[in-house]
Scaffold this motif. Sequence first.
Motif, mmCIF file in Angstrom:
data_model
loop_
_atom_site.group_PDB
_atom_site.id
_atom_site.type_symbol
_atom_site.label_atom_id
_atom_site.label_comp_id
_atom_site.label_asym_id
_atom_site.label_seq_id
_atom_site.Cartn_x
_atom_site.Cartn_y
_atom_site.Cartn_z
ATOM 1 N N ASP A 1 43.671 29.838 31.611
ATOM 2 C CA ASP A 1 44.655 30.345 32.558
ATOM 3 C C ASP A 1 45.081 31.785 32.265
ATOM 4 N N GLN A 2 44.830 32.277 31.048
ATOM 5 C CA GLN A 2 45.231 33.632 30.703
ATOM 6 C C GLN A 2 44.309 34.628 31.389
ATOM 7 N N GLN A 3 44.878 35.797 31.702
ATOM 8 C CA GLN A 3 44.086 36.768 32.444
ATOM 9 C C GLN A 3 42.889 37.260 31.641
ATOM 10 N N ALA A 4 41.753 37.300 32.286
ATOM 11 C CA ALA A 4 40.538 37.876 31.712
ATOM 12 C C ALA A 4 39.892 38.708 32.811
ATOM 13 N N TRP A 5 39.606 39.967 32.520
ATOM 14 C CA TRP A 5 38.969 40.806 33.536
ATOM 15 C C TRP A 5 37.608 40.210 33.892
ATOM 16 N N THR A 6 37.377 40.019 35.169
ATOM 17 C CA THR A 6 36.066 39.565 35.614
ATOM 18 C C THR A 6 35.098 40.750 35.586
ATOM 19 N N SER A 7 33.808 40.453 35.686
ATOM 20 C CA SER A 7 32.809 41.528 35.717
ATOM 21 C C SER A 7 33.058 42.459 36.895
ATOM 22 N N GLU A 8 33.419 41.878 38.047
ATOM 23 C CA GLU A 8 33.692 42.706 39.222
ATOM 24 C C GLU A 8 34.899 43.612 39.002
ATOM 25 N N GLN A 9 35.952 43.076 38.405
ATOM 26 C CA GLN A 9 37.152 43.890 38.140
ATOM 27 C C GLN A 9 36.858 44.982 37.121
ATOM 28 N N ARG A 10 36.127 44.617 36.066
ATOM 29 C CA ARG A 10 35.789 45.606 35.043
ATOM 30 C C ARG A 10 34.956 46.738 35.631
ATOM 31 N N HIS A 11 33.971 46.393 36.433
ATOM 32 C CA HIS A 11 33.125 47.417 37.031
ATOM 33 C C HIS A 11 33.916 48.282 38.010
ATOM 34 N N ALA A 12 34.803 47.665 38.782
ATOM 35 C CA ALA A 12 35.596 48.416 39.756
ATOM 36 C C ALA A 12 36.509 49.415 39.054
ATOM 37 N N LEU A 13 37.171 48.971 37.974
ATOM 38 C CA LEU A 13 38.102 49.864 37.285
ATOM 39 C C LEU A 13 37.370 50.971 36.535
ATOM 40 N N THR A 14 36.305 50.623 35.819
ATOM 41 C CA THR A 14 35.579 51.661 35.078
ATOM 42 C C THR A 14 34.901 52.645 36.029
ATOM 43 N N ARG A 15 34.415 52.159 37.157
ATOM 44 C CA ARG A 15 33.800 53.065 38.140
ATOM 45 C C ARG A 15 34.848 54.028 38.696
ATOM 46 N N TYR A 16 36.047 53.502 38.973
ATOM 47 C CA TYR A 16 37.103 54.353 39.531
ATOM 48 C C TYR A 16 37.520 55.446 38.545
ATOM 49 N N VAL A 17 37.813 55.067 37.295
ATOM 50 C CA VAL A 17 38.279 56.078 36.332
ATOM 51 C C VAL A 17 37.170 57.065 36.001
ATOM 52 N N ASP A 18 35.908 56.615 36.044
ATOM 53 C CA ASP A 18 34.797 57.522 35.782
ATOM 54 C C ASP A 18 34.695 58.566 36.893
ATOM 55 N N GLU A 19 34.837 58.132 38.131
ATOM 56 C CA GLU A 19 34.781 59.079 39.254
ATOM 57 C C GLU A 19 35.935 60.063 39.196
ATOM 58 N N LEU B 1 46.567 52.636 37.473
ATOM 59 C CA LEU B 1 45.142 52.703 37.792
ATOM 60 C C LEU B 1 44.680 51.514 38.619
ATOM 61 N N SER B 2 45.206 50.329 38.314
ATOM 62 C CA SER B 2 44.821 49.133 39.080
ATOM 63 C C SER B 2 45.221 49.276 40.537
ATOM 64 N N GLU B 3 46.410 49.842 40.754
ATOM 65 C CA GLU B 3 46.881 50.037 42.126
ATOM 66 C C GLU B 3 46.063 51.108 42.833
ATOM 67 N N ALA B 4 45.810 52.220 42.129
ATOM 68 C CA ALA B 4 45.061 53.323 42.742
ATOM 69 C C ALA B 4 43.627 52.902 43.069
ATOM 70 N N ALA B 5 43.041 52.059 42.220
ATOM 71 C CA ALA B 5 41.657 51.619 42.450
ATOM 72 C C ALA B 5 41.566 50.490 43.468
ATOM 73 N N GLU B 6 42.733 49.985 43.902
ATOM 74 C CA GLU B 6 42.809 48.902 44.889
ATOM 75 C C GLU B 6 41.977 47.696 44.457
ATOM 76 N N ILE B 7 42.189 47.285 43.221
ATOM 77 C CA ILE B 7 41.439 46.155 42.674
ATOM 78 C C ILE B 7 42.094 44.846 43.102
ATOM 79 N N ASP B 8 41.279 43.926 43.526
ATOM 80 C CA ASP B 8 41.768 42.616 43.962
ATOM 81 C C ASP B 8 42.107 41.772 42.737
ATOM 82 N N ILE B 9 43.392 41.408 42.590
ATOM 83 C CA ILE B 9 43.849 40.663 41.418
ATOM 84 C C ILE B 9 44.630 39.443 41.890
#
Length: 410
Positions: free
Chosen positions: A140-158, A334-342
């Motif tokens: 039940d504890q939060q764990a970044w999914t592969s999709e979330q990890r890729h979305a966030l790292t892609r956003y900060v890289d850009e 960053l999560s808000e700016a990247a519009e990541i679905d959480i």
Amino acid sequence: MPDRALSTPLDDSFERYLQDKGKGRGGDGGNYRRNAARELERFAEWTAGDRGDDDWTGIVPDDVNREPTFDDLDERVFREYARHLDGDRGLKQNTVQTYYRYISAWCGWCVNEGYLEAHYAQRASAMAPLPEDDGRKPGDQQAWTSEQRHALTRYVDEQARDAVEAYTTLPEETDPLDKQRARYAALKAARDRALVFVLAYTAVRVGELLRDPNDPRRRGVRWEDLSLEDGSMDVYRKKQQWDAASLPDPVISPLRSYRRLMEPPTERWPVFPTFDQRTLAGLVQDEFAERGERPDAIAERREEYARDLLLALDEDIRLPSITTDGARSILQRLSEAAEIDIDHPKHDYLAPHGGRRGMGEVLVRAFGYTVAARYLDNSEEMVRERYSHIEAGELGDVATEALEEIDSLT
């Protein structure tokens, strides 16, 4: 049991206990000490009748006028306190357990130090009123999914690439202050990228990476702690010793680019310094004042720079690392700016610990519990417990496959 020990007021033991349990020189630091001190103070108030129901008068007999002493303690007292925590304060079940453990740990210490003859807090009757648990499962504890990890790292890289390019391609005739503003924006974006990549791929605890104001030994990683060539980073582990953590390939390039842009004056500079302007202004002014500069000279010097961070870099005014709370604020932004679905009941952003847990899930699924435990700096037993939902799911798949095979034969 000596009469002197039994007649000792309870709070006379607190400071020695906290010194023994504290961290840092003199036992003054550490979250455990701070939290234990708070709960011991609440326990003392409760034993004196200053906390609890209106009809609660404390553990000292009504016809006696003195402070609570060790002679007043027995398992019935701890049973009543467990009942108080569970019913009178509106706490969650796991919080009740945590708060009681602070008092129980102190009770055990008192036995070893000769204040008590038995560990009353650990007796079954004393612990009976405590809740079992809050029903929370390991998965039940939060764990970044592969999709979330890729979305966030892609956003900060850009963001970092765009900011660095905007700075490095400025015309030579650009106003110096405008150049500084562009460099500051590039530094901030590069720092955010490096931080996200480290949290996403190293599985290092955020408390091992950044500064903890309550523990003087956790001052945040410095450049001297990193070896980008070897792919390693020295961190002060949860087990309270220095150890090397791995820096996998995805982390190296963001860190190297960030260091090249920052050009830290010395290796002792923090990798992730604070960018908080109010904090920086105070530090810069204080440092120049200690160097003997007059207030008007300090003001003139600061006016030459678009940001105090850049002045601090040029003058080697070493800054503090960001804190763990600061990292949470950065990830919220960053999560808000990247519009990541959480979709998580507790966090509406990608929390720092979720990066570690997400990497743990990847490692368990790919290489099993033993390898994951080594990378996570945990025991295999603990990793199996925390990621038991993975094994349960895999066993379910095995059962389904077995049923399908049997059904196909009938």
